[in-house]
Design a protein around this motif. Structure first.
Motif, PDB file in Angstrom:
ATOM      1  N   GLU A 195      55.689   2.596  73.264  1.00 53.00           N
ATOM      2  CA  GLU A 195      55.750   2.293  74.698  1.00 53.00           C
ATOM      3  C   GLU A 195      56.472   3.394  75.470  1.00 53.00           C
ATOM      4  N   GLN A 196      57.503   3.968  74.877  1.00 52.99           N
ATOM      5  CA  GLN A 196      58.272   5.037  75.515  1.00 52.99           C
ATOM      6  C   GLN A 196      57.562   6.391  75.415  1.00 52.99           C
ATOM      7  N   MET A 197      56.897   6.630  74.300  1.00 55.07           N
ATOM      8  CA  MET A 197      56.295   7.947  74.060  1.00 55.07           C
ATOM      9  C   MET A 197      55.029   8.197  74.876  1.00 55.07           C
ATOM     10  N   ILE A 198      54.243   7.161  75.142  1.00 58.23           N
ATOM     11  CA  ILE A 198      52.995   7.378  75.879  1.00 58.23           C
ATOM     12  C   ILE A 198      53.258   7.978  77.259  1.00 58.23           C
ATOM     13  N   GLN A 219      48.702  16.564  73.145  1.00 52.29           N
ATOM     14  CA  GLN A 219      49.328  15.359  73.692  1.00 52.29           C
ATOM     15  C   GLN A 219      48.289  14.276  73.992  1.00 52.29           C
ATOM     16  N   GLN A 220      47.122  14.660  74.485  1.00 55.51           N
ATOM     17  CA  GLN A 220      46.079  13.663  74.734  1.00 55.51           C
ATOM     18  C   GLN A 220      45.621  13.024  73.424  1.00 55.51           C
ATOM     19  N   LYS A 221      45.502  13.831  72.381  1.00 53.65           N
ATOM     20  CA  LYS A 221      45.120  13.295  71.068  1.00 53.65           C
ATOM     21  C   LYS A 221      46.181  12.313  70.578  1.00 53.65           C
ATOM     22  N   GLU A 222      47.445  12.649  70.750  1.00 57.59           N
ATOM     23  CA  GLU A 222      48.523  11.768  70.316  1.00 57.59           C
ATOM     24  C   GLU A 222      48.589  10.496  71.159  1.00 57.59           C
ATOM     25  N   ILE A 223      48.326  10.598  72.452  1.00 52.83           N
ATOM     26  CA  ILE A 223      48.293   9.413  73.319  1.00 52.83           C
ATOM     27  C   ILE A 223      47.217   8.449  72.824  1.00 52.83           C
ATOM     28  N   GLU A 224      46.039   8.971  72.540  1.00 52.14           N
ATOM     29  CA  GLU A 224      44.954   8.114  72.042  1.00 52.14           C
ATOM     30  C   GLU A 224      45.325   7.484  70.700  1.00 52.14           C
ATOM     31  N   GLN A 225      45.990   8.233  69.833  1.00 57.41           N
ATOM     32  CA  GLN A 225      46.429   7.687  68.545  1.00 57.41           C
ATOM     33  C   GLN A 225      47.410   6.544  68.760  1.00 57.41           C
ATOM     34  N   MET A 226      48.381   6.748  69.652  1.00 54.34           N
ATOM     35  CA  MET A 226      49.379   5.707  69.902  1.00 54.34           C
ATOM     36  C   MET A 226      48.745   4.469  70.541  1.00 54.34           C
ATOM     37  N   ARG A 227      47.786   4.658  71.438  1.00 57.01           N
ATOM     38  CA  ARG A 227      47.088   3.508  72.032  1.00 57.01           C
ATOM     39  C   ARG A 227      46.309   2.739  70.970  1.00 57.01           C
ATOM     40  N   SER A 228      45.723   3.470  70.041  1.00 59.94           N
ATOM     41  CA  SER A 228      45.002   2.841  68.935  1.00 59.94           C
ATOM     42  C   SER A 228      45.961   1.999  68.093  1.00 59.94           C
ATOM     43  N   TRP A 229      47.147   2.524  67.825  1.00 58.47           N
ATOM     44  CA  TRP A 229      48.151   1.771  67.074  1.00 58.47           C
ATOM     45  C   TRP A 229      48.598   0.534  67.850  1.00 58.47           C
ATOM     46  N   GLN A 230      48.765   0.677  69.167  1.00 53.88           N
ATOM     47  CA  GLN A 230      49.153  -0.492  69.965  1.00 53.88           C
ATOM     48  C   GLN A 230      48.130  -1.620  69.810  1.00 53.88           C
ATOM     49  N   ARG A 231      46.850  -1.247  69.868  1.00 50.65           N
ATOM     50  CA  ARG A 231      45.787  -2.250  69.717  1.00 50.65           C
ATOM     51  C   ARG A 231      45.800  -2.861  68.314  1.00 50.65           C
ATOM     52  N   ALA A 232      45.850  -1.996  67.315  1.00 49.06           N
ATOM     53  CA  ALA A 232      45.744  -2.451  65.924  1.00 49.06           C
ATOM     54  C   ALA A 232      46.984  -3.220  65.457  1.00 49.06           C
ATOM     55  N   TRP A 233      48.154  -2.743  65.778  1.00 56.35           N
ATOM     56  CA  TRP A 233      49.374  -3.322  65.237  1.00 56.35           C
ATOM     57  C   TRP A 233      49.966  -4.440  66.083  1.00 56.35           C
ATOM     58  N   PHE A 234      49.786  -4.362  67.409  1.00 56.34           N
ATOM     59  CA  PHE A 234      50.507  -5.269  68.288  1.00 56.34           C
ATOM     60  C   PHE A 234      49.590  -6.064  69.222  1.00 56.34           C
ATOM     61  N   GLY A 235      48.287  -5.856  69.121  1.00 54.79           N
ATOM     62  CA  GLY A 235      47.347  -6.564  69.984  1.00 54.79           C
ATOM     63  C   GLY A 235      47.475  -6.206  71.448  1.00 54.79           C
ATOM     64  N   ILE A 236      48.040  -5.040  71.705  1.00 55.33           N
ATOM     65  CA  ILE A 236      48.226  -4.580  73.088  1.00 55.33           C
ATOM     66  C   ILE A 236      47.017  -3.735  73.459  1.00 55.33           C
ATOM     67  N   ASN A 237      46.412  -4.049  74.572  1.00 55.38           N
ATOM     68  CA  ASN A 237      45.266  -3.277  75.051  1.00 55.38           C
ATOM     69  C   ASN A 237      45.725  -2.407  76.224  1.00 55.38           C
ATOM     70  N   PRO A 238      46.230  -1.212  75.926  1.00 53.32           N
ATOM     71  CA  PRO A 238      46.759  -0.349  76.992  1.00 53.32           C
ATOM     72  C   PRO A 238      45.655   0.166  77.900  1.00 53.32           C
ATOM     73  N   GLN A 239      46.036   0.485  79.129  1.00 54.60           N
ATOM     74  CA  GLN A 239      45.065   1.009  80.088  1.00 54.60           C
ATOM     75  C   GLN A 239      44.812   2.471  79.870  1.00 54.60           C
TER      76      GLN A 239
END
Length: 135
Positions: free
Chosen positions: A79-82, A115-135
């Motif tokens: 949440e902080q890194m994105i 950084q864009q690649k890492e943002i997409e990776q972190m958003r993917s983790w949010q969805r997979a691990w925490f059920g968060i669907n980031p914008q």
């Protein structure tokens, strides 16, 4: 009369620059932004109008991670890194249009790509691990 004109001009400049800073998407969505778009300064108190330095923002983001572990740490870290990465991308995009040095332009392109690649990776983790669907 001249002092009044100078004051008005300075107020317009400050308002314009402040508006530009706080309408930048990465800043607008940053976890340290308050409801009125003011950066919250933990050294002064929540809701303060005092601007935070970049160092203070990093300290505040790091402070949110202290005493966390496991999933709580991981979710907060992401949440902080994105927005941190989004800010880097936006700064790099400005460098592409404002810098004349090929070294800075290359660095900016590298930052944007990584950084864009890492943002997409972190958003993917949010969805997979925490059920968060980031914008």
């Amino acid at each position: 009369m001249n002092k009044q004109i100078i004051f008005v001009i300075l107020a317009l400049i400050v308002g314009f620059v402040g508006g530009m800073l706080f309408t930048t998407p990465a800043l607008r969505n940053h976890p340290m932004m308050g409801v009125a778009g003011n950066i919250q300064n933990p050294h002064i108190g929540m809701g303060s109008q005092a601007p935070m330095t970049g160092r203070q923002m990093m300290e505040a983001m790091t402070l949110k991670l202290k005493d966390k572990s496991g999933d709580d740490f991981d979710a907060t870290f992401i949440e902080q890194m994105i927005p941190h990465h989004q800010g880097a991308v936006e700064m790099a995009q400005l460098a592409l249009t404002s810098s004349k040095r090929p070294e800075i332009i290359k660095l900016a392109n590298d930052i944007i790509a990584s950084q864009q690649k890492e943002i997409e990776q972190m958003r993917s983790w949010q969805r997979a691990w925490f059920g968060i669907n980031p914008q």
